[in-house]
Design a protein around this motif. Structure first.
Motif, mmCIF file in Angstrom:
data_model
loop_
_atom_site.group_PDB
_atom_site.id
_atom_site.type_symbol
_atom_site.label_atom_id
_atom_site.label_comp_id
_atom_site.label_asym_id
_atom_site.label_seq_id
_atom_site.Cartn_x
_atom_site.Cartn_y
_atom_site.Cartn_z
ATOM 1 N N LEU A 99 114.311 29.456 2.614
ATOM 2 C CA LEU A 99 112.870 29.721 2.549
ATOM 3 C C LEU A 99 112.110 29.460 3.858
ATOM 4 O O LEU A 99 111.455 30.367 4.378
ATOM 5 N N PRO A 100 112.213 28.256 4.449
ATOM 6 C CA PRO A 100 111.435 28.033 5.681
ATOM 7 C C PRO A 100 111.864 28.955 6.822
ATOM 8 O O PRO A 100 111.043 29.334 7.664
ATOM 9 N N LEU A 101 113.134 29.329 6.819
ATOM 10 C CA LEU A 101 113.615 30.218 7.894
ATOM 11 C C LEU A 101 113.085 31.638 7.700
ATOM 12 O O LEU A 101 112.786 32.339 8.668
ATOM 13 N N MET A 102 112.944 32.041 6.431
ATOM 14 C CA MET A 102 112.384 33.369 6.169
ATOM 15 C C MET A 102 110.904 33.407 6.567
ATOM 16 O O MET A 102 110.435 34.365 7.175
ATOM 17 N N VAL A 103 110.190 32.335 6.242
ATOM 18 C CA VAL A 103 108.768 32.259 6.625
ATOM 19 C C VAL A 103 108.662 32.343 8.158
ATOM 20 O O VAL A 103 107.805 33.040 8.712
ATOM 21 N N ILE A 154 104.912 48.126 -7.299
ATOM 22 C CA ILE A 154 105.846 47.940 -6.177
ATOM 23 C C ILE A 154 105.442 46.624 -5.509
ATOM 24 O O ILE A 154 104.329 46.486 -5.000
ATOM 25 N N PHE A 155 106.344 45.665 -5.564
ATOM 26 C CA PHE A 155 106.061 44.319 -5.066
ATOM 27 C C PHE A 155 106.980 44.086 -3.860
ATOM 28 O O PHE A 155 108.184 43.892 -4.004
ATOM 29 N N SER A 156 106.389 44.137 -2.683
ATOM 30 C CA SER A 156 107.224 44.157 -1.484
ATOM 31 C C SER A 156 106.811 43.121 -0.447
ATOM 32 O O SER A 156 105.624 42.924 -0.169
ATOM 33 N N SER A 181 101.745 43.895 -1.321
ATOM 34 C CA SER A 181 102.570 43.764 -0.131
ATOM 35 C C SER A 181 101.772 43.089 0.983
ATOM 36 O O SER A 181 100.652 42.635 0.756
ATOM 37 N N ASN A 182 102.327 43.071 2.169
ATOM 38 C CA ASN A 182 101.618 42.540 3.335
ATOM 39 C C ASN A 182 100.819 43.672 3.981
ATOM 40 O O ASN A 182 101.413 44.648 4.453
ATOM 41 N N LYS A 196 96.413 40.572 6.326
ATOM 42 C CA LYS A 196 95.474 40.105 5.301
ATOM 43 C C LYS A 196 96.137 39.125 4.335
ATOM 44 O O LYS A 196 97.311 39.290 4.009
ATOM 45 N N GLY A 197 95.371 38.189 3.860
ATOM 46 C CA GLY A 197 95.794 37.319 2.752
ATOM 47 C C GLY A 197 97.025 36.479 3.026
ATOM 48 O O GLY A 197 97.441 36.281 4.171
ATOM 49 N N GLU A 198 97.590 36.009 1.916
ATOM 50 C CA GLU A 198 98.760 35.129 2.015
ATOM 51 C C GLU A 198 100.014 35.947 2.299
ATOM 52 O O GLU A 198 100.191 37.030 1.719
ATOM 53 N N LEU A 199 100.854 35.411 3.172
ATOM 54 C CA LEU A 199 102.097 36.114 3.527
ATOM 55 C C LEU A 199 102.995 36.270 2.290
ATOM 56 O O LEU A 199 103.184 35.324 1.537
ATOM 57 N N ILE A 200 103.539 37.457 2.102
ATOM 58 C CA ILE A 200 104.548 37.650 1.049
ATOM 59 C C ILE A 200 105.896 37.758 1.760
ATOM 60 O O ILE A 200 106.093 38.608 2.623
ATOM 61 N N HIS A 201 106.800 36.852 1.405
ATOM 62 C CA HIS A 201 108.167 36.936 1.936
ATOM 63 C C HIS A 201 109.107 37.032 0.751
ATOM 64 O O HIS A 201 108.654 37.104 -0.399
#
Ligand SMILES: Nc1ccn([C@@H]2O[C@H](COP(=O)(O)O)[C@@H](O)[C@H]2O)c(=O)n1
Ligand SMILES: [Mg+2]
Length: 292
Positions: A99-103, A154-156, A181-182, A196-201
């Motif tokens: 997780l932290p590496l993906m962020v 679609i959740f990306s 999405s982002n 925009k907004g919170e990052l989606i990873h």
């Protein structure tokens, strides 16, 4: 195996518990079209993983490889991909470790993209000139959902502006399609200034913006979910669905098949191994929306 769906006998299909799959399909079909919603990941789920032995681009890669990015930045983005993608698909590391590496990957890549002063009006050309490829059978998938008024989310963790353009240019961005999405934030001159907004990873596909949007609130009566993904992180995409009754999870296993097969079989109801088509999801949809 459900006899009416011969596609489930294809060699690319693996199931840990075919009987359970059969039961879920029967229950969902009986409940009817008006109770169904589809939640799908985008990159490497609705799009192809490879074509003619060559990797197909993710929504990020479409932009990374485009004329809008300097050669120096392209090299930096490629370095990031070469560093972090092997971590993303490493079956020996836990989600907590990754997780932290993906962020870190997403944050570094987005920072580089913002430095490129990308122009919104050129995104259309970038997608047109790219090697973006939806999976074979995408047309039937999108059109059938639209014809039966089945909502598709679609959740990306990819780039929303880019992926929307891909489906728009393919002629399948129908009104029943919603995208989370982002998204890019452009300044008044149309130049990218931030995201925009919170990052989606790939490991937070249930938190943040989505739960507060009211999307699932509007779909309260749709208790039966068909979920499509290609990462184990995609499994939580339906966590916001109210009083879910049944969920059928279909996972595309595209890469590092042998190392990851067991974990995919344990997590997804149906695993599609190196299958570049929408044949199985389409066959399931046709069955679920049939009245017989
Ligand atoms: N800079 C990045 C970050 C991520 N990716 C890939 O995008 C995929 C996420 O998008 P989904 O539609 O699948 O949620 C993910 O699997 C990463 O491999 C990228 O290419 N570049
Ligand atoms: Mg994906």
């Amino acid at each position: 195996r459900p006899p009416k769906i011969p596609e489930l006998s294809s060699p690319s299909v693996c199931m840990r518990d075919p009987q359970r799959v059969e039961e879920i399909i029967k229950t969902m079909q009986k409940a009817g079209t008006s109770t169904i919603q589809v939640i799908s990941d985008f990159d490497m789920t609705l799009t192809r993983f490879a074509y003619n032995g060559k990797r197909c681009p993710t929504s990020h890669n479409i932009l990374d490889n485009s004329k809008l990015i300097s050669e120096e930045c392209k090299a930096q983005l490629k370095d990031l991909l070469n560093t972090y993608y092997p971590i993303e698909i490493d079956s020996k590391r836990t989600a907590e470790e990754k997780l932290p590496l993906m962020v870190e990957w997403w944050t570094k890549a987005h920072t580089l993209l913002v430095q490129q002063r990308i122009r919104k009006d050129l995104l259309q050309d970038v997608v047109k000139e790219s090697d973006a490829m939806l999976r074979e059978g995408y047309q039937l998938f999108f059109d059938h959902l639209q014809e039966h008024s089945i909502p598709l989310l679609i959740f990306s963790a990819g780039l929303g502006d880019v992926l929307e353009e891909v489906i728009r240019q393919a002629g399948v961005f129908h009104p029943n399609v919603n995208v989370f999405s982002n998204y890019m934030d452009f300044d008044e001159t149309g130049v990218l200034k931030a995201f925009k907004g919170e990052l989606i990873h790939i490991y937070n596909k249930k938190e943040g913006a989505l739960l507060n949007t009211g999307h699932f609130q509007e779909l309260k009566s749709r208790h039966n979910v068909l979920l499509l993904g290609d990462s184990l992180g995609d499994l939580t995409m339906a966590d916001g669905v109210h009083s879910m009754e049944n969920i059928l999870k279909i996972g595309f296993l595209n890469d590092k098949v042998e190392e990851r097969k067991t974990s995919y079989l344990n997590a997804y109801d149906i695993v599609l191994v190196k299958d570049e088509t929408m044949e199985v999801p389409n066959a399931l949809l046709l069955h679920l929306t049939s009245t017989k």
